[in-house]
Design an enzyme around this catalytic site. Sequence first.
Site, PDB file in Angstrom:
ATOM      1  N   GLY A  44     -42.311 -11.808  67.547  1.00 54.39           N
ATOM      2  CA  GLY A  44     -42.164 -13.166  67.056  1.00 54.39           C
ATOM      3  C   GLY A  44     -40.833 -13.763  67.426  1.00 54.39           C
ATOM      4  O   GLY A  44     -40.124 -13.274  68.312  1.00 54.39           O
ATOM      5  N   ALA A  45     -40.463 -14.870  66.750  1.00 54.92           N
ATOM      6  CA  ALA A  45     -39.262 -15.639  67.079  1.00 54.92           C
ATOM      7  C   ALA A  45     -39.271 -15.983  68.570  1.00 54.92           C
ATOM      8  O   ALA A  45     -38.297 -15.756  69.288  1.00 54.92           O
ATOM      9  CB  ALA A  45     -38.003 -14.886  66.678  1.00 54.92           C
ATOM     10  N   HIS A  50     -40.086 -15.333  76.126  1.00 55.18           N
ATOM     11  CA  HIS A  50     -41.460 -14.991  75.772  1.00 55.18           C
ATOM     12  C   HIS A  50     -42.447 -15.935  76.462  1.00 55.18           C
ATOM     13  O   HIS A  50     -43.512 -15.507  76.921  1.00 55.18           O
ATOM     14  CB  HIS A  50     -41.662 -15.079  74.249  1.00 55.18           C
ATOM     15  CG  HIS A  50     -40.829 -14.132  73.468  1.00 55.18           C
ATOM     16  ND1 HIS A  50     -39.754 -14.541  72.712  1.00 55.18           N
ATOM     17  CD2 HIS A  50     -40.904 -12.782  73.315  1.00 55.18           C
ATOM     18  CE1 HIS A  50     -39.211 -13.496  72.118  1.00 55.18           C
ATOM     19  NE2 HIS A  50     -39.881 -12.419  72.468  1.00 55.18           N
ATOM     20  N   LEU A 201     -31.743 -14.393  77.434  1.00 49.62           N
ATOM     21  CA  LEU A 201     -32.337 -14.891  76.204  1.00 49.62           C
ATOM     22  C   LEU A 201     -32.763 -13.729  75.309  1.00 49.62           C
ATOM     23  O   LEU A 201     -33.324 -12.740  75.767  1.00 49.62           O
ATOM     24  CB  LEU A 201     -33.553 -15.759  76.512  1.00 49.62           C
ATOM     25  CG  LEU A 201     -33.304 -17.102  77.195  1.00 49.62           C
ATOM     26  CD1 LEU A 201     -34.572 -17.941  77.182  1.00 49.62           C
ATOM     27  CD2 LEU A 201     -32.170 -17.873  76.532  1.00 49.62           C
TER      28      LEU A 201
END
Length: 399
Positions: A44-45, A50, A201
């Site tokens: 997540g996040a 992603h 990132l």
Amino acid sequence: MTGTPAPRTAAPRTARGALRLVRTAAELNALPRYGERAVVMTMGALHEGHAALIRAARAHAGPDGQVLVTVFVNPLQFGAGEDLDRYPRTLDADLAVAGAAGADTVFAPSADEVYPGGEPQVRIAAGPMGERLEGASRPGHFDGMLTVVAKLLHLTAPDTAFYGEKDAQQLALITRMARDLNFPVRIVGVPTVREGDGLALSSRNGYLSEAERRAAPALFHALRAGREAGLRAAGFRDGLDPAGLGPADDPGSAGGLGPAGRLGPAGAAAVPGADPATSGAGPDAPATPATPAGPDARADSATPADPDVPADTAAPAAPEARAALVADPDAVRAAARRVLDEAARAEPPVRLDYLALVDPSDFTEVTAGHTGEAVLAVAARLGATRLIDNIRLSFGAAV
């Protein structure tokens, strides 16, 4: 694979519908199966890194395939004193990112769904390779990671699974597990996405204070300095790549963390039981289908990669020229360490955990006369936040 996935059907000929959120294994098994199924596993996040993984999966699966994204904060891979409780949970935002990047389905199970009855009594052990570098700093982390990856591979039953190359040792271990345990899945690595100043990132970047954020690109600068020293040792003036691929101080150029700084030429590992690739393009260009390499080909299954892509230029990359070889592992290490030593004296200090130049097949340190592939990896802390980064270098003989 465990469970009874829905039978594969003909690919739909209409546009993909709305993003579907499923919470249970039963719902997942009930999904119709069509075309190529690709999975992206996350905690997540979700951020642009992603999104690049999801775009690569969509490009590989094509418009008639399926892209599943898993969102699960795995308690098994957090050690004592780590940030499980404060790890961000942002499911609504994650759904928006996943849908925009091309996912069909998000599987967001609870811990009870993934580990019914509590933590599993039987787990996958990462072995000696998982005890080095990250494994030494975070004991048990890779055992927990491999255990949940194995479970999610069984639950999602993909043809192909996409992982980020920023976590090079993790990708190496997943690929090794899939090969050693005959998982019928193709493992693909996707390039690290970076900010304009080179910082890779990460969801943990959000923990950095303003001052720590300004200091954080020191990890990237150290990797870049190591690469430039290796190019000079190989006879390339000023540490510039001779292929005319751009200045070495540009994080997004092929001459910066470009060909000699990439994590592998092909971008995937073909695992026994997986179908051969049907396209000639690798995940080097996330908008085109990925091409697997054999699991024994230069250990690229461990950490395949491309030039690391700045977040503001994460569009499809053009095919690259062949990488220049670097030389002199000791010079590479020394140049990177000088940058990190200087960063350690700055305010706020960058506190080094490890700097290593390792063989991607087993993550042991390479020797002075090493030729072939190597991964230059770094981990450091800024305040309470721990960051990691890496590039791949291809070593020839010094001139």
